[in-house]
Design a protein around this motif. Structure first.
Motif, PDB file in Angstrom:
ATOM      1  N   HIS B  10       0.914  -1.269   0.073  1.00 35.17           N
ATOM      2  CA  HIS B  10       0.171   0.086  -0.063  1.00 35.17           C
ATOM      3  C   HIS B  10       1.012   1.267  -0.034  1.00 35.17           C
ATOM      4  N   LEU B  11       0.877   1.922  -1.077  1.00 32.68           N
ATOM      5  CA  LEU B  11       1.748   3.176  -1.332  1.00 32.68           C
ATOM      6  C   LEU B  11       0.815   4.368  -1.121  1.00 32.68           C
ATOM      7  N   ILE B  12       0.907   4.871  -0.207  1.00 30.35           N
ATOM      8  CA  ILE B  12      -0.194   6.103   0.381  1.00 30.35           C
ATOM      9  C   ILE B  12       0.721   7.064   0.922  1.00 30.35           C
ATOM     10  N   GLY B  13       1.632   7.043   1.541  1.00 32.97           N
ATOM     11  CA  GLY B  13       2.050   8.389   2.284  1.00 32.97           C
ATOM     12  C   GLY B  13       3.097   9.349   1.006  1.00 32.97           C
ATOM     13  N   GLY B  14       2.903  10.555   1.483  1.00 35.90           N
ATOM     14  CA  GLY B  14       3.729  11.680   0.650  1.00 35.90           C
ATOM     15  C   GLY B  14       5.110  11.678   1.010  1.00 35.90           C
ATOM     16  N   SER B  15       5.631  11.477   1.913  1.00 35.41           N
ATOM     17  CA  SER B  15       7.194  11.487   2.101  1.00 35.41           C
ATOM     18  C   SER B  15       7.978  10.820   1.199  1.00 35.41           C
ATOM     19  N   GLU B  36       8.485 -18.276  -3.417  1.00 34.90           N
ATOM     20  CA  GLU B  36       7.929 -18.120  -4.657  1.00 34.90           C
ATOM     21  C   GLU B  36       6.839 -17.173  -4.841  1.00 34.90           C
ATOM     22  N   MET B  37       6.861 -16.083  -5.521  1.00 35.64           N
ATOM     23  CA  MET B  37       5.668 -15.324  -5.582  1.00 35.64           C
ATOM     24  C   MET B  37       4.893 -15.546  -6.719  1.00 35.64           C
ATOM     25  N   ASP B  38       3.634 -15.580  -6.538  1.00 36.90           N
ATOM     26  CA  ASP B  38       2.514 -15.675  -7.653  1.00 36.90           C
ATOM     27  C   ASP B  38       2.115 -14.513  -8.193  1.00 36.90           C
ATOM     28  N   ASP B  39       1.853 -13.536  -7.183  1.00 32.63           N
ATOM     29  CA  ASP B  39       1.779 -11.999  -7.589  1.00 32.63           C
ATOM     30  C   ASP B  39       2.132 -11.070  -6.630  1.00 32.63           C
ATOM     31  N   ILE B  40       2.880  -9.942  -7.195  1.00 28.33           N
ATOM     32  CA  ILE B  40       3.095  -8.884  -6.255  1.00 28.33           C
ATOM     33  C   ILE B  40       2.309  -7.697  -6.778  1.00 28.33           C
ATOM     34  N   ALA B  41       1.511  -6.924  -6.038  1.00 29.54           N
ATOM     35  CA  ALA B  41       1.007  -5.849  -6.470  1.00 29.54           C
ATOM     36  C   ALA B  41       1.316  -4.608  -5.474  1.00 29.54           C
ATOM     37  N   VAL B  42       1.126  -3.560  -6.252  1.00 34.72           N
ATOM     38  CA  VAL B  42       1.490  -2.215  -5.583  1.00 34.72           C
ATOM     39  C   VAL B  42       0.343  -1.349  -5.921  1.00 34.72           C
ATOM     40  N   LEU B  43      -0.411  -0.894  -4.736  1.00 38.61           N
ATOM     41  CA  LEU B  43      -1.504   0.108  -5.044  1.00 38.61           C
ATOM     42  C   LEU B  43      -1.251   1.468  -4.577  1.00 38.61           C
ATOM     43  N   ALA B  44      -1.240   2.404  -5.385  1.00 34.47           N
ATOM     44  CA  ALA B  44      -1.028   3.739  -5.169  1.00 34.47           C
ATOM     45  C   ALA B  44      -2.118   4.479  -5.067  1.00 34.47           C
ATOM     46  N   GLN B  45      -2.148   5.477  -3.841  1.00 35.28           N
ATOM     47  CA  GLN B  45      -3.273   6.375  -3.735  1.00 35.28           C
ATOM     48  C   GLN B  45      -3.065   7.615  -2.802  1.00 35.28           C
ATOM     49  N   ALA B  46      -3.673   8.532  -3.010  1.00 33.28           N
ATOM     50  CA  ALA B  46      -3.543   9.881  -2.238  1.00 33.28           C
ATOM     51  C   ALA B  46      -2.201  10.298  -2.489  1.00 33.28           C
ATOM     52  N   GLU B  47      -1.487  10.538  -1.631  1.00 32.79           N
ATOM     53  CA  GLU B  47      -0.005  11.302  -1.634  1.00 32.79           C
ATOM     54  C   GLU B  47       0.921  10.294  -2.123  1.00 32.79           C
ATOM     55  N   GLY B  48       0.573   9.034  -2.209  1.00 35.61           N
ATOM     56  CA  GLY B  48       1.402   8.091  -2.807  1.00 35.61           C
ATOM     57  C   GLY B  48       1.354   7.877  -4.281  1.00 35.61           C
ATOM     58  N   ILE B  49       0.482   8.523  -4.849  1.00 33.20           N
ATOM     59  CA  ILE B  49       0.310   8.337  -6.332  1.00 33.20           C
ATOM     60  C   ILE B  49       1.593   8.978  -7.113  1.00 33.20           C
ATOM     61  N   ASP B  50       2.350   9.985  -6.559  1.00 36.62           N
ATOM     62  CA  ASP B  50       3.341  10.493  -7.309  1.00 36.62           C
ATOM     63  C   ASP B  50       4.277   9.366  -8.235  1.00 36.62           C
ATOM     64  N   PRO B  51       4.635   8.448  -7.284  1.00 37.62           N
ATOM     65  CA  PRO B  51       5.944   7.511  -7.984  1.00 37.62           C
ATOM     66  C   PRO B  51       5.426   6.861  -9.131  1.00 37.62           C
ATOM     67  N   VAL B  52       4.063   6.729  -9.423  1.00 34.90           N
ATOM     68  CA  VAL B  52       3.445   6.070 -10.337  1.00 34.90           C
ATOM     69  C   VAL B  52       3.252   6.811 -11.577  1.00 34.90           C
ATOM     70  N   THR B  53       3.290   8.321 -11.664  1.00 31.49           N
ATOM     71  CA  THR B  53       3.041   9.047 -12.611  1.00 31.49           C
ATOM     72  C   THR B  53       4.526   9.283 -13.442  1.00 31.49           C
TER      73      THR B  53
END
Lengths: 116, 116, 116
Positions: B10-15, B36-53
């Motif tokens: 959960h990527l949510i913080g702004g720092s 052994e991972m079957d899936d890894i997800a990253v969910l970006a929201q609020a101030e945590g959106i910046d890295p995915v832009t």
């Protein structure tokens, strides 16, 4: 895959921004038409207790969540620590023995956990 | 005990420190040979959106995660709030109706939740 | 509904207040008579590693948790990053390959996740 959609938000931080975000996310989930929720809960403890008190700056939003059917719960350890009692809480907020015991019970019962 | 290993960050913080840590932890999980991972997800929201832009300071690392098979998702409520649209996101980042709805769906589907 | 009550606390933040709160919550859960716990774990990583080191300001409380049966685990990626080794950790603290791999395994095994 679980049949029921149930989610608990952990309201624990003391900053106004973090508390605002936690309430906004709970509100978002009540309004997301893409998912049918069976229960939404908010567990308030430590510095996160303020919004669920009658004197809290965000108490109106908590009152609206309660009226919307959200289960809002307050940690009794936290109430004791801040010298609060049940009459200080927004009407409809439930007291639980410990916030962490309740978070364990809820997740065991299939609730997703979100920590804003 | 679940058979599949699936995890959502959960990527949510702004720092910048918190965003860096969230990406580092997702990278660590792709590199941990003991699981052994079957899936890894990253969910970006609020101030945590910046890295995915595309304009985000960490967009290169997000691009590498996407190329590595990590499912990166952005909350559409957040896009609306910051006046962003899908074309502003790193290529391969998926938009979801609400971040909290998606976190509920993923955890119901057996994803572990990690909030850096 | 799960039969076992198991919970992992994620100790990841660097602020003294946050570390104190994480330890307090783990202590609260050991003391909550309303819930019978089968296991309580604390996973320390990143800036949250300090309390589980012998030199850490809160090492006495970690020592007491270990003696109380709490499973305290340290991320080996973090140890490498801070140039620490197992001998620097409070006695009884276990090292795991990566903190995020362990959090995935524990949640898959039915542990509730709490991020103070």
């Amino acid at each position: 895959m679980l049949e029921d959609n149930k989610t608990v938000f952990h309201l624990i931080g003391g900053s106004a921004d973090e508390q605002d975000l936690a309430l906004t996310l709970a509100e978002n989930l009540t309004e997301d038409d893409s998912i049918e929720m069976d229960d939404i809960a908010v567990l308030a403890q430590a510095e996160g207790i303020d919004p669920v008190t009658k004197e809290g700056d965000e108490s109106d939003r908590v009152r609206a969540l309660v009226e919307d059917g959200v289960s809002v719960k307050a940690c009794s350890n936290t109430l004791a620590m801040f010298d609060l009692d049940e009459s200080d809480l927004v009407d409809g907020v439930e007291t639980v023995s410990s916030g962490v015991g309740e978070l364990t019970r809820l997740q065991n019962d299939g609730y997703a956990y979100i920590r804003p």
